[in-house]
Structure formats: C-alpha cells, structure tokens
Design an enzyme around this catalytic site. Structure first.
Site, short mmCIF file in Angstrom:
data_model
loop_
_atom_site.label_atom_id
_atom_site.label_comp_id
_atom_site.label_asym_id
_atom_site.label_seq_id
_atom_site.Cartn_x
_atom_site.Cartn_y
_atom_site.Cartn_z
N HIS A 24 0.83 -1.21 0.00
CA HIS A 24 0.00 0.00 0.00
C HIS A 24 0.86 1.26 0.00
CE1 HIS A 24 -3.54 2.44 1.48
NE2 HIS A 24 -2.56 3.17 1.98
N GLU A 25 1.83 1.31 0.91
CA GLU A 25 2.65 2.52 1.02
C GLU A 25 3.49 2.77 -0.23
OE1 GLU A 25 1.94 4.47 3.19
OE2 GLU A 25 0.93 3.22 4.66
N HIS A 71 1.84 4.73 -2.80
CA HIS A 71 1.98 6.17 -2.64
C HIS A 71 3.32 6.65 -3.20
CE1 HIS A 71 -1.65 6.62 -0.39
NE2 HIS A 71 -1.23 5.99 0.69
#
Length: 284
Positions: free
Chosen positions: A200-201, A204
C-alpha cells in the site's frame, strides 16, 4: 505505453505544494491520518489523467521497471520485540512486494539490508527522521528505501509522493517509506501482518492516492477505473457500495484501500498506467 510528463511544465505548479509524508493509520480503532494531496497535486493528477486518456489506443509494450531497493531495520534492541526483524521475515516481505507488483510489470531488486539499534531513530515522530535518513539512505531518487521502525505511534506506515527534488536536499533524503515492523509477514499486527502495508505505502511512493480520495464527488483519486468510494473500508466485507448514486461498487480488494491484508488482491490497469507515468516523469 511509456508515458512521461515534462517536469518543467509542472514545476511551477508543484512548487506551490508542501512536500510532505502520506501519514496514515490503517488500524480500525484509529482515524486516518493521511495528508490530503494539495490542490496543486490534485490538479496535476487530473492533467496526467487527461494525457493518459489521450494516449489510449496508442499503447506500446512496457518493459518491466526494476526498482533497486534497500531495507533498513531500525530497532530499539537486538530482540524481535525491539523491532529487530529476522532475515526470513524480510525475505518474505520482498516476496509479497514482488507478487503484488509483478502483474503490473514492476519488480523490486533487493540491493542491501542494514540493521541499526538506536532507540531514538526507531521511534517515529520524535524529530529524528531526517537525521536517520541522512545516515542510512542509499541510491538515487529512483531507489526505494524502506525503513522498518519499532514504534510509529498510531500509524502503520507512510511514504512520500514523487515530485521534483534536488539530489542531496532534505526532500531527497526524506523520500522513501517508513513501516511499522509488526506489519511484515509473520508480524504481530493482527489482520495487517501479511506484508501489504508495504504494498500500500509503495503505491503512494509511485504516486497513487487512496481509492476513497475525494469521496463520491469530483475526480476522486484521479484514476478512471477505480470507482468512487465515500470512505475507507474496514475489514473485508462481502460487498460495499458507499456511493450508490455513482457507477461501480467500492474497490475494497484494491491495495490502495484500507482493507485487511487478506482482502487485498489488485491494482487496476489505470493505477498501473499512473505508476508508470509518475515514475517515468520524476524517478526514472
């Protein structure tokens, strides 16, 4: 499709935005602490989306992006309870990353792992982030640095969006992702210990926003094939439609939602295009 923007065309726009972390709390007991994208960043994503749409039908085969990656374990002691992750846990984390991103022509090549025992550095939010990263960071702006920390308060992780930076500047050193050590495969973060906090990170780090960015109105996350979503998902529901007046149901299997790790399965083709767009523009 090898798509990239001309950085100079958007430099003035990005200069208006504050360069900062995407800080988030994915635990159901806490609210989300994610920094909202700035107005300039949202405008940029809309411009990118329009250019991507114009290139549909003129797609060439993408070569796999190989991302040089460094793992930095920053612990308070040499015990697992102090954040000192085992090599098996780190190898499994790398495997999870590669399994998630391989369908999207992205691969992570581990170039090195280092261990640091420093109680101050191992605790996020107490003013040592830049000092730590200046001591540990490796590679160029296209190199992914992951910092596994013992204590991140109520957060599971955060990354920095890609933008225009000067090599050697503070913003260059801050780039990368800080991750709570208990979220790696085999960690103790119940429902979030399969390694997908990193998945997920890193999304980003590639420029993706949350699938619920903007709620049910506006341009949302700026990616056309992620349906509008009113709020973050908790757990792994059988179905969810938080924006019933808008086409599509909530993409709670998407890595950029807040679902349980076991619920995650995919990025969309549009998100893949967006990751390539930002990487080729700012990191490559």
């Amino acid at each position: 499709m090898l798509f990239s923007l001309k950085p100079l065309a958007f430099a003035a726009m990005l200069a208006q935005s504050a360069f900062g972390a995407v800080i988030e709390d994915r635990a159901p007991a806490f609210g989300c602490g994610t920094r909202e994208p700035t107005t300039a960043e949202l405008r940029l994503s809309q411009l990118i989306a329009s250019q991507e749409e114009a290139l549909v039908g003129n797609v060439t085969k993408r070569a796999t992006i190989n991302i040089d990656t460094y793992f930095h374990v920053v612990a308070s002691s040499t015990s697992l309870s102090g954040g000192y992750l085992t090599s098996t846990m780190l190898n499994n984390q790398l495997s999870v990353m590669n399994a998630a991103y391989a369908p999207h022509d992205i691969a992570f090549v581990l170039k090195g792992t280092d261990y640091t025992v420093n109680a101050n550095w191992a605790t996020d939010g107490n003013g040592y982030e830049l000092t730590m990263k200046k001591a540990l960071r490796k590679g160029t702006y296209k190199t992914l640095n992951l910092y596994f920390l013992k204590d991140m308060g109520s957060n599971f992780g955060y990354c920095y969006f890609p933008t225009t930076v000067t090599t050697g500047s503070n913003n260059f050193y801050l780039d990368g992702c800080s991750i709570l050590y208990t979220t790696v495969p085999g960690g103790s973060a119940t429902n979030y210990n399969l390694g997908h906090t990193v998945t997920h990170e890193v999304g980003h780090w590639f420029g993706l926003y949350h699938t619920f960015q903007g709620g049910c109105t506006g341009s949302g996350d700026g990616v056309a094939d992620t349906p509008a979503q009113a709020s973050a998902t908790s757990g792994c529901p059988a179905s969810r439609d938080s924006c019933p007046s808008v086409a599509g149901t909530d993409p709670f299997h998407n890595y950029m939602d807040y679902s349980y790790d076991s619920c995650y399965t995919n990025f969309t083709p549009g998100q893949k295009t967006r990751m390539f767009s930002y990487y080729n523009t700012y990191r490559a």
